[in-house]
Design a protein around this motif. Structure first.
Motif, PDB file in Angstrom:
ATOM      1  N   LEU A 164       0.820  -1.208   0.000  1.00 40.32           N
ATOM      2  CA  LEU A 164       0.000   0.000   0.000  1.00 40.32           C
ATOM      3  C   LEU A 164       0.858   1.264   0.000  1.00 40.32           C
ATOM      4  O   LEU A 164       0.549   2.236  -0.696  1.00 40.32           O
ATOM      5  CB  LEU A 164      -0.929  -0.003   1.217  1.00 40.32           C
ATOM      6  CG  LEU A 164      -2.077  -1.017   1.188  1.00 40.32           C
ATOM      7  CD1 LEU A 164      -2.834  -1.001   2.508  1.00 40.32           C
ATOM      8  CD2 LEU A 164      -3.031  -0.717   0.038  1.00 40.32           C
ATOM      9  N   VAL A 165       1.949   1.220   0.772  1.00 44.41           N
ATOM     10  CA  VAL A 165       2.798   2.408   0.858  1.00 44.41           C
ATOM     11  C   VAL A 165       3.549   2.638  -0.438  1.00 44.41           C
ATOM     12  O   VAL A 165       3.585   3.750  -0.975  1.00 44.41           O
ATOM     13  CB  VAL A 165       3.777   2.290   2.043  1.00 44.41           C
ATOM     14  CG1 VAL A 165       4.827   3.381   1.977  1.00 44.41           C
ATOM     15  CG2 VAL A 165       3.024   2.360   3.362  1.00 44.41           C
ATOM     16  N   THR A 166       4.164   1.575  -0.982  1.00 42.39           N
ATOM     17  CA  THR A 166       4.985   1.741  -2.186  1.00 42.39           C
ATOM     18  C   THR A 166       4.133   1.962  -3.435  1.00 42.39           C
ATOM     19  O   THR A 166       4.264   2.985  -4.125  1.00 42.39           O
ATOM     20  CB  THR A 166       5.898   0.523  -2.381  1.00 42.39           C
ATOM     21  OG1 THR A 166       5.091  -0.679  -2.405  1.00 42.39           O
ATOM     22  CG2 THR A 166       6.903   0.415  -1.255  1.00 42.39           C
ATOM     23  N   LEU A 167       3.246   1.022  -3.722  1.00 44.54           N
ATOM     24  CA  LEU A 167       2.442   1.123  -4.940  1.00 44.54           C
ATOM     25  C   LEU A 167       1.438   2.264  -4.845  1.00 44.54           C
ATOM     26  O   LEU A 167       1.293   3.066  -5.772  1.00 44.54           O
ATOM     27  CB  LEU A 167       1.733  -0.201  -5.208  1.00 44.54           C
ATOM     28  CG  LEU A 167       0.916  -0.296  -6.501  1.00 44.54           C
ATOM     29  CD1 LEU A 167       1.793  -0.013  -7.700  1.00 44.54           C
ATOM     30  CD2 LEU A 167       0.266  -1.672  -6.614  1.00 44.54           C
ATOM     31  N   GLY A 168       0.749   2.340  -3.697  1.00 45.80           N
ATOM     32  CA  GLY A 168      -0.210   3.430  -3.527  1.00 45.80           C
ATOM     33  C   GLY A 168       0.470   4.781  -3.515  1.00 45.80           C
ATOM     34  O   GLY A 168      -0.033   5.754  -4.088  1.00 45.80           O
TER      35      GLY A 168
END
Length: 396
Positions: A369-373
């Motif tokens: 969630l942190v990287t892709l989002g």
């Protein structure tokens, strides 16, 4: 250079600018041009356009307010600090390094990297972290090469994030390089590619000097792939990559992308109404009798490329085909592959969060969630910023 804004003027506009710069009033400038050209030119409207661009300091005794130009990156870096970046011997050194690497690869084809070389460690987190660190470092170095060569030519330059279709990119605004000699312009455009090739060539030589299986060898192989992976993107000239600016310069076009987009939109509008009659005025005396009737029209269906010089017109029409084909292919790939994959990963990650899952599952979901989002949010923010504040052309 003070405003970071650059325009191309016709001969009459350049002459008007010269006369106004000599202190002539608007009325006297219009009269002088009428005597020289035999045409009545709207100098007052021309001055209004110049003021909107920030080119006018005052009108009469009234100062014209001007917005502050965007700050340059690394302002402490002066042209005399990096003047050697434009030395003619530097491209020869880069070519020699690349040639040496190619000779090594011909003699030892086993050094050619494969995707498995990216997985240099059994620990996935270590692979991802080192890959991200190396990738961003090389990306910044790529843009820094543009900045340094442009700064050597006296251009301020500014590095920032930008978007190209669905891609989030780092780009360097080197507006003003158009005023430099062609060799300096091409050096600035190609500096980033030259840096990637130099790093890749140095890593090939490192591979030849290290034993297979050692950590140094595995890291060099992974770095080689990371240095080479951005280069195919440069061929996507429809997204205004480094090679796009080289193409624009070599074809002598002033705005290849803008003119190509305008011509593509013109052809699209005509394709929507193939049976509607096109009304065109009688050809002007200076119009070529070989031009198609629709190209002599001055109405809404007029071909926007008609006013370009013949060599620009041919280049713009050919580029418009590349622009449309490449854009459609990129957006289709995003719709069919990238977007569904991103949505699937994000949905899985959201479902993997919560007290009902283990620590490892929650950590994995949070990382996705942190990287892709985060990348997608950054793309949206950058896209919104670019649409609300259109800046000068940049290279990436």
């Amino acid at each position: 250079m003070a405003t970071r804004t650059f325009v191309a003027l016709p001969a009459a506009g350049a002459r008007a600018l010269e006369l106004l710069g000599q202190g002539l009033s608007v009325a006297r400038t219009a009269a002088a041009l009428r005597d020289e050209t035999g045409e009545e030119l709207d100098i007052a409207d021309f001055v209004g356009d110049l003021a909107a661009l920030g080119f006018v300091a005052r009108i009469g005794d009234q100062p014209v307010p001007d917005a502050e130009p965007p700050p340059a990156s690394l302002p402490w870096l002066r042209p005399h600090h990096v003047r050697h970046a434009l030395h003619p011997a530097l491209p020869m050194l880069v070519a020699s390094l690349v040639l040496a690497a190619l000779l090594v690869l011909i003699r030892r084809p086993d050094l050619l990297p494969g995707y498995h070389d990216l997985l240099w460690s059994p620990h996935g987190s270590l692979v991802l972290l080192t890959g991200a660190a190396a990738g961003w470092t090389l990306l910044f170095a790529h843009e820094l090469a543009h900045l340094v060569t442009a700064r050597a030519a006296g251009v301020p330059g500014r590095i920032r994030l930008g978007t190209r279709l669905q891609f989030l990119v780092m780009q360097t605004d080197i507006s003003g390089i158009e005023l430099a000699p062609r060799r300096h312009r091409l050096t600035s455009y190609l500096a980033g590619i030259a840096l990637n090739l130099s790093v890749a060539s140095a890593l090939v030589l490192t591979l030849a000097c290290t034993d297979t299986g050692t950590t140094a060898h595995r890291l060099a192989a992974a770095g080689l792939l990371i240095a080479l992976m951005p280069l195919p993107f440069q061929l996507m000239v429809f997204t205004r990559t480094d090679l796009y600016f080289v193409l624009q310069d070599l074809t002598g076009c002033r705005n290849l992308y803008g003119d190509g987009l305008a011509y593509a939109c013109h052809r699209y509008r005509r394709a929507l109404r193939p049976h509607r009659a096109v009304t065109a005025p009688a050809p002007a005396p200076a119009a070529s009798s070989t031009d198609p009737p629709d190209e002599q029209s001055t109405g809404p269906s007029a071909d926007p490329s008609t006013g370009l010089p013949p060599h620009e017109r041919r280049a713009v029409r050919l580029y418009s085909v590349i622009l449309v084909t490449g854009t459609v292919a990129c957006l289709a790939f995003m719709a069919a592959v990238t977007l569904p994959a991103d949505v699937t990963l994000l949905v899985r990650a959201a479902r993997g969060l919560g007290p009902g899952h283990g620590l490892a599952r929650n950590a994995d979901a949070a990382a996705v969630l942190v990287t892709l989002g985060g990348v997608n949010v950054l793309w949206l923010v950058t896209r919104w910023r670019d649409r609300t504040s259109r800046g000068p052309t940049a290279t990436n």
